[in-house]
Scaffold this motif. Structure first.
Motif, PDB file in Angstrom:
ATOM      1  N   UNK A   1       1.084  -1.225  -0.016  1.00 30.33           N
ATOM      2  CA  UNK A   1      -0.003   0.158   0.082  1.00 30.33           C
ATOM      3  C   UNK A   1       0.833   1.325  -0.242  1.00 30.33           C
ATOM      4  N   UNK A   2       2.057   1.224   0.701  1.00 32.27           N
ATOM      5  CA  UNK A   2       2.708   2.414   0.969  1.00 32.27           C
ATOM      6  C   UNK A   2       3.616   2.715  -0.372  1.00 32.27           C
ATOM      7  N   UNK A   3       3.812   1.530  -0.977  1.00 27.87           N
ATOM      8  CA  UNK A   3       4.759   1.721  -2.339  1.00 27.87           C
ATOM      9  C   UNK A   3       3.882   2.272  -3.415  1.00 27.87           C
ATOM     10  N   UNK A   4       2.523   1.547  -3.517  1.00 28.93           N
ATOM     11  CA  UNK A   4       1.595   2.134  -4.406  1.00 28.93           C
ATOM     12  C   UNK A   4       1.145   3.508  -4.195  1.00 28.93           C
ATOM     13  N   UNK A   5       1.028   3.911  -2.923  1.00 30.79           N
ATOM     14  CA  UNK A   5       0.447   5.474  -2.823  1.00 30.79           C
ATOM     15  C   UNK A   5       1.464   6.357  -2.973  1.00 30.79           C
ATOM     16  N   UNK A   6       2.952   5.816  -2.630  1.00 29.18           N
ATOM     17  CA  UNK A   6       4.115   6.945  -3.116  1.00 29.18           C
ATOM     18  C   UNK A   6       4.440   7.097  -4.490  1.00 29.18           C
ATOM     19  N   UNK A   7       3.814   5.940  -5.316  1.00 22.89           N
ATOM     20  CA  UNK A   7       4.129   5.923  -6.747  1.00 22.89           C
ATOM     21  C   UNK A   7       2.956   6.380  -7.553  1.00 22.89           C
ATOM     22  N   UNK A   8       1.796   6.851  -6.682  1.00 21.53           N
ATOM     23  CA  UNK A   8       0.495   7.105  -7.111  1.00 21.53           C
ATOM     24  C   UNK A   8      -0.097   6.131  -8.124  1.00 21.53           C
ATOM     25  N   UNK A   9       0.077   4.960  -8.025  1.00 15.56           N
ATOM     26  CA  UNK A   9      -0.350   3.896  -8.925  1.00 15.56           C
ATOM     27  C   UNK A   9      -0.993   2.857  -8.023  1.00 15.56           C
ATOM     28  N   UNK A  10      -2.226   2.942  -7.453  1.00 13.35           N
ATOM     29  CA  UNK A  10      -2.985   2.053  -6.706  1.00 13.35           C
ATOM     30  C   UNK A  10      -3.818   1.168  -7.225  1.00 13.35           C
ATOM     31  N   UNK A  11      -3.596  -0.276  -7.653  1.00 13.36           N
ATOM     32  CA  UNK A  11      -4.487  -1.184  -8.407  1.00 13.36           C
ATOM     33  C   UNK A  11      -5.395  -1.584  -7.427  1.00 13.36           C
ATOM     34  N   UNK A  12      -6.509  -2.166  -8.123  1.00 17.11           N
ATOM     35  CA  UNK A  12      -7.641  -2.694  -7.167  1.00 17.11           C
ATOM     36  C   UNK A  12      -6.824  -3.895  -6.410  1.00 17.11           C
ATOM     37  N   UNK A  13      -5.765  -4.617  -6.871  1.00 16.83           N
ATOM     38  CA  UNK A  13      -5.520  -5.995  -6.114  1.00 16.83           C
ATOM     39  C   UNK A  13      -4.711  -5.361  -4.980  1.00 16.83           C
ATOM     40  N   UNK A  14      -4.056  -4.328  -4.890  1.00 15.11           N
ATOM     41  CA  UNK A  14      -3.283  -3.663  -3.693  1.00 15.11           C
ATOM     42  C   UNK A  14      -4.175  -3.135  -2.889  1.00 15.11           C
TER      43      UNK A  14
END
Length: 150
Positions: free
Chosen positions: A91-104
């Motif tokens: 979750x932290x990596x996805x938010x930091x990269x502004x790329x949040x998938x449905x799976x994450x």
């Protein structure tokens, strides 16, 4: 490096808002030890030396092991993180990269209550802000003392 603004002196009014968020997060149902690991991981991604120093010291003071800190950049392969921690790191990596998938999102939602996920999100966005401030205005890297900011 050329001397830059000392944000802790000149930006005290602005910094009060971030300190308020930090005080709120210390009362969060998300474990403080997990938040320290998340802060450390996001700071690794962003390359914030001040925050890496600070959060490695704070995490160790809360009982975190050297092995888990050293392995954090390879958390997907390392066997010593829980499923909850893995969901938080993703979750932290996805938010930091502004790329949040449905799976994450689904994985994070399976490990955290709604309130916890809101608080975790606030923690991640806040450490990203701190990273950017400390990268823009570096000051006294390596001098942080555990508990220095409350």
């Amino acid at each position: 490096m050329e001397q830059r603004i000392n944000i802790h002196v000149k930006g005290q009014e602005a910094m009060k808002t971030l300190f308020g968020i930090g005080a709120y997060l210390k009362k969060s149902p998300v474990e403080l030890a997990l938040l320290e690991l998340v802060y450390f991981r996001v700071s690794q991604i962003n390359g914030c030396a001040y925050c890496l120093d600070m959060h490695s010291k704070d995490a160790r003071a809360k009982g975190e092991t050297e092995q888990r800190l050293y392995g954090l950049s390879a958390w997907r392969e390392a066997p010593y993180y829980t499923e909850r921690e893995r969901a938080a790191f993703a979750w932290a990596e996805a938010l930091t990269k502004c790329e949040v998938s449905d799976a994450v999102y689904a994985e994070a939602a399976s490990q955290f209550s709604e309130q916890e996920l809101i608080d975790l999100t606030l923690a991640i966005t806040t450490i990203n802000t701190w990273n950017r401030i400390n990268i823009a205005f570096p000051h006294a890297i390596g001098t942080y003392k555990v508990g220095q900011f409350g």
